[in-house]
Design a protein around this motif. Structure first.
Motif, PDB file in Angstrom:
ATOM      1  N   GLU A  74       3.147   3.622   3.350  1.00 18.47           N
ATOM      2  CA  GLU A  74       4.244   3.758   2.374  1.00 18.47           C
ATOM      3  C   GLU A  74       3.696   3.999   0.969  1.00 18.47           C
ATOM      4  O   GLU A  74       4.187   4.870   0.233  1.00 18.47           O
ATOM      5  N   ILE A  75       2.676   3.250   0.597  1.00 18.50           N
ATOM      6  CA  ILE A  75       2.101   3.396  -0.743  1.00 18.50           C
ATOM      7  C   ILE A  75       1.446   4.765  -0.898  1.00 18.50           C
ATOM      8  O   ILE A  75       1.583   5.421  -1.937  1.00 18.50           O
ATOM      9  N   GLY A  76       0.739   5.243   0.128  1.00 19.01           N
ATOM     10  CA  GLY A  76       0.122   6.568   0.071  1.00 19.01           C
ATOM     11  C   GLY A  76       1.150   7.657  -0.116  1.00 19.01           C
ATOM     12  O   GLY A  76       0.958   8.602  -0.900  1.00 19.01           O
ATOM     13  N   SER A  77       2.282   7.542   0.587  1.00 20.22           N
ATOM     14  CA  SER A  77       3.356   8.531   0.454  1.00 20.22           C
ATOM     15  C   SER A  77       3.961   8.495  -0.947  1.00 20.22           C
ATOM     16  O   SER A  77       4.274   9.535  -1.527  1.00 20.22           O
ATOM     17  N   GLU A  78       4.114   7.306  -1.514  1.00 25.54           N
ATOM     18  CA  GLU A  78       4.668   7.180  -2.868  1.00 25.54           C
ATOM     19  C   GLU A  78       3.713   7.763  -3.901  1.00 25.54           C
ATOM     20  O   GLU A  78       4.151   8.385  -4.879  1.00 25.54           O
ATOM     21  N   MET A  79       2.406   7.576  -3.699  1.00 26.88           N
ATOM     22  CA  MET A  79       1.420   8.168  -4.606  1.00 26.88           C
ATOM     23  C   MET A  79       1.459   9.691  -4.518  1.00 26.88           C
ATOM     24  O   MET A  79       1.394  10.399  -5.534  1.00 26.88           O
ATOM     25  N   ALA A  80       1.591  10.221  -3.291  1.00 28.89           N
ATOM     26  CA  ALA A  80       1.642  11.674  -3.110  1.00 28.89           C
ATOM     27  C   ALA A  80       2.904  12.275  -3.700  1.00 28.89           C
ATOM     28  O   ALA A  80       2.928  13.466  -4.043  1.00 28.89           O
ATOM     29  N   ALA A  81       3.963  11.467  -3.830  1.00 25.10           N
ATOM     30  CA  ALA A  81       5.227  11.968  -4.363  1.00 25.10           C
ATOM     31  C   ALA A  81       5.235  12.062  -5.885  1.00 25.10           C
ATOM     32  O   ALA A  81       6.156  12.632  -6.468  1.00 25.10           O
ATOM     33  N   VAL A  82       4.216  11.505  -6.550  1.00 18.86           N
ATOM     34  CA  VAL A  82       4.136  11.584  -8.018  1.00 18.86           C
ATOM     35  C   VAL A  82       3.964  13.043  -8.439  1.00 18.86           C
ATOM     36  O   VAL A  82       3.257  13.816  -7.785  1.00 18.86           O
ATOM     37  N   ASP A  83       4.593  13.425  -9.535  1.00 19.39           N
ATOM     38  CA  ASP A  83       4.529  14.812 -10.021  1.00 19.39           C
ATOM     39  C   ASP A  83       3.088  15.301 -10.143  1.00 19.39           C
ATOM     40  O   ASP A  83       2.221  14.569 -10.650  1.00 19.39           O
ATOM     41  N   SER A  84       2.840  16.522  -9.680  1.00 15.81           N
ATOM     42  CA  SER A  84       1.560  17.236  -9.770  1.00 15.81           C
ATOM     43  C   SER A  84       0.519  16.768  -8.752  1.00 15.81           C
ATOM     44  O   SER A  84      -0.555  17.358  -8.653  1.00 15.81           O
ATOM     45  N   VAL A  85       0.816  15.705  -7.989  1.00 14.94           N
ATOM     46  CA  VAL A  85      -0.129  15.268  -6.955  1.00 14.94           C
ATOM     47  C   VAL A  85       0.044  16.143  -5.724  1.00 14.94           C
ATOM     48  O   VAL A  85       1.155  16.354  -5.242  1.00 14.94           O
ATOM     49  N   ILE A  86      -1.087  16.688  -5.218  1.00 15.37           N
ATOM     50  CA  ILE A  86      -1.065  17.519  -4.018  1.00 15.37           C
ATOM     51  C   ILE A  86      -1.400  16.689  -2.788  1.00 15.37           C
ATOM     52  O   ILE A  86      -0.800  16.836  -1.732  1.00 15.37           O
ATOM     53  N   GLU A  87      -2.388  15.807  -2.961  1.00 11.75           N
ATOM     54  CA  GLU A  87      -2.857  15.045  -1.797  1.00 11.75           C
ATOM     55  C   GLU A  87      -3.495  13.734  -2.242  1.00 11.75           C
ATOM     56  O   GLU A  87      -4.075  13.633  -3.328  1.00 11.75           O
ATOM     57  N   VAL A  88      -3.394  12.743  -1.380  1.00 12.32           N
ATOM     58  CA  VAL A  88      -4.068  11.452  -1.581  1.00 12.32           C
ATOM     59  C   VAL A  88      -4.827  11.120  -0.297  1.00 12.32           C
ATOM     60  O   VAL A  88      -4.252  11.155   0.789  1.00 12.32           O
ATOM     61  N   HIS A  89      -6.119  10.858  -0.420  1.00  8.52           N
ATOM     62  CA  HIS A  89      -6.886  10.417   0.743  1.00  8.52           C
ATOM     63  C   HIS A  89      -7.915   9.377   0.300  1.00  8.52           C
ATOM     64  O   HIS A  89      -7.974   9.010  -0.864  1.00  8.52           O
ATOM     65  N   ASP A  90      -8.713   8.902   1.254  1.00  3.33           N
ATOM     66  CA  ASP A  90      -9.647   7.797   0.988  1.00  3.33           C
ATOM     67  C   ASP A  90      -8.925   6.642   0.286  1.00  3.33           C
ATOM     68  O   ASP A  90      -9.426   6.060  -0.678  1.00  3.33           O
ATOM     69  N   LEU A  91      -7.725   6.339   0.794  1.00  3.12           N
ATOM     70  CA  LEU A  91      -6.928   5.260   0.216  1.00  3.12           C
ATOM     71  C   LEU A  91      -7.344   3.925   0.838  1.00  3.12           C
ATOM     72  O   LEU A  91      -7.298   3.765   2.056  1.00  3.12           O
ATOM     73  N   HIS A  92      -7.760   3.009  -0.010  1.00  3.29           N
ATOM     74  CA  HIS A  92      -8.177   1.683   0.457  1.00  3.29           C
ATOM     75  C   HIS A  92      -7.410   0.615  -0.328  1.00  3.29           C
ATOM     76  O   HIS A  92      -7.340   0.671  -1.558  1.00  3.29           O
ATOM     77  N   ILE A  93      -6.847  -0.346   0.394  1.00  4.40           N
ATOM     78  CA  ILE A  93      -6.144  -1.471  -0.235  1.00  4.40           C
ATOM     79  C   ILE A  93      -6.709  -2.750   0.379  1.00  4.40           C
ATOM     80  O   ILE A  93      -6.776  -2.882   1.598  1.00  4.40           O
ATOM     81  N   TRP A  94      -7.119  -3.677  -0.454  1.00  7.78           N
ATOM     82  CA  TRP A  94      -7.717  -4.910   0.037  1.00  7.78           C
ATOM     83  C   TRP A  94      -7.469  -6.022  -0.981  1.00  7.78           C
ATOM     84  O   TRP A  94      -6.908  -5.784  -2.042  1.00  7.78           O
ATOM     85  N   GLU A  95      -7.882  -7.220  -0.636  1.00  9.50           N
ATOM     86  CA  GLU A  95      -7.779  -8.343  -1.559  1.00  9.50           C
ATOM     87  C   GLU A  95      -9.169  -8.931  -1.794  1.00  9.50           C
ATOM     88  O   GLU A  95      -9.911  -9.178  -0.849  1.00  9.50           O
ATOM     89  N   ILE A  96      -9.504  -9.149  -3.058  1.00  8.08           N
ATOM     90  CA  ILE A  96     -10.754  -9.837  -3.386  1.00  8.08           C
ATOM     91  C   ILE A  96     -10.601 -11.306  -3.007  1.00  8.08           C
ATOM     92  O   ILE A  96     -11.465 -11.906  -2.381  1.00  8.08           O
ATOM     93  N   THR A  97      -9.484 -11.884  -3.384  1.00 10.46           N
ATOM     94  CA  THR A  97      -9.082 -13.218  -2.959  1.00 10.46           C
ATOM     95  C   THR A  97      -7.566 -13.202  -2.865  1.00 10.46           C
ATOM     96  O   THR A  97      -6.939 -12.200  -3.241  1.00 10.46           O
ATOM     97  N   SER A  98      -6.951 -14.239  -2.345  1.00 13.59           N
ATOM     98  CA  SER A  98      -5.509 -14.212  -2.130  1.00 13.59           C
ATOM     99  C   SER A  98      -4.762 -13.993  -3.443  1.00 13.59           C
ATOM    100  O   SER A  98      -5.064 -14.616  -4.453  1.00 13.59           O
TER     101      SER A  98
END
Length: 329
Positions: A230-254
């Motif tokens: 969902e977040i990747g699709s929302e990033m791709a929907a931003v104006d002028s964005v063609i593509e988003v890849h190498d998307l990583h989401i993690w937590e350093i701590t909770s």
């Protein structure tokens, strides 16, 4: 040409985290003092009454005390600034503490299961009156300790681990009080072992939950409350964005999600403005304040096999590729 953007809210978060950490330490230390005083008395009464339920509660309270000491130590470590090879600082010490708390709950549950079954087969004499009185005092002590820890920041998995220990001990004392009453009224001494098994079920549930949650963080999985697709699709929907890849989401701590991604934008786009727009969207909509975004130009709407030099990583992207067409579907 690329724009490497890095945004975060460290200054503000650091200040609030420090204040929260000090408050957490005060509440945890108060709960620790209450528990240790009662623990010593419970061991004496448990031996006199020959009650496994009381001794198991005492053993659990010992792990409660240890879990709070571990949580206090982890908070102190986590407060250290990032330096040298510890580029994230020591924030993951809190997750180590949470995992240790979960594992000790499971280990203790295994031992108590064995002892409870042994006593169900060959029940010893149990002094129901002593068990009941001690358990009632224990309920009051654990209500107080649970309230103290609940005042701390329970979004921290470290604090939640200590809280689960205390909460399970409260349930244990309730079950023990019921067992003591049954023994007093009926002489059914197996109630002691049955009460222990009820507590074991609660301990396993809490232990598995803590181990699973801390394991997700150690495996660099995205937090359960964030959907990378969902977040990747929302990033791709931003104006002028063609593509988003190498998307990583993690937590350093909770409670501290981080995100990194490679973003391709149209050749005539303002890469700085695009990076700022994506970072703002992530912060406002998903509360992701720590982002590392690499922005590169492309004059293509897709990633052709032949133009691999101008569109880095297209042939070997990590995870799904999010494109404008995907985002609009």
């Amino acid at each position: 040409m690329s724009d490497h953007g890095h945004s975060h809210g460290h200054d503000h978060a650091g200040h609030s985290h420090g204040a929260t950490a000090d408050s957490d330490k005060r509440w945890l230390a108060g709960a620790l003092a209450v528990i240790v005083v009662f623990l010593l008395g419970e061991v004496v009464v448990g031996l006199l009454a020959q009650s496994l339920a009381l001794l198991s509660d005492a053993a659990h309270m010992l792990t409660d005390a240890a879990s709070i000491v571990l949580a206090l130590w982890a908070i102190r470590l986590a407060a250290r600034p990032a330096a040298g090879r510890m580029t994230y600082g020591w924030k993951r010490a809190e997750i180590l503490s949470a995992q240790a708390n979960g594992l000790t709950l499971l280990g203790l549950a295994a031992w108590l299961t064995y002892e409870a079954i042994r006593r169900l087969i060959d029940p010893p004499d149990v002094t129901g009156g002593l068990v009941l009185v001690t358990a009632l005092v224990g309920i009051a002590v654990n209500v107080l300790a649970s309230w103290m820890i609940s005042r701390a920041n329970r979004t921290s998995l470290n604090v939640e681990g200590a809280y689960q220990h205390i909460l399970n001990d409260l349930f244990a004392f309730i079950a023990t009080a019921v067992a003591g009453l049954i023994i007093m009224l009926t002489g059914f001494t197996r109630a002691d072992g049955i009460a222990t098994l009820i507590v074991v079920v609660l301990m396993v549930k809490a232990g598995v939950s803590l181990v699973r949650a801390s394991g997700r963080i150690f495996l660099e999985a995205a937090p359960a409350y964030l959907d990378p697709v969902e977040i990747g699709s929302e990033m791709a929907a931003v104006d002028s964005v063609i593509e988003v890849h190498d998307l990583h989401i993690w937590e350093i701590t909770s409670g501290t999600p981080s995100l990194s991604a490679h973003i391709l934008v149209a050749e005539n786009a303002d890469s700085h403005a695009v990076r700022a727009a994506v970072a703002t969207m992530l912060a406002e909509k998903h509360h992701i304040d720590h982002t590392v975004l690499q922005v590169d130009y492309t004059d293509h709407d897709e990633c052709p096999d032949t133009d691999h030099e101008h569109i880095p990583h297209c042939q070997d992207a990590h995870g799904p590729v999010h494109r404008k067409t995907t985002a609009s579907n």
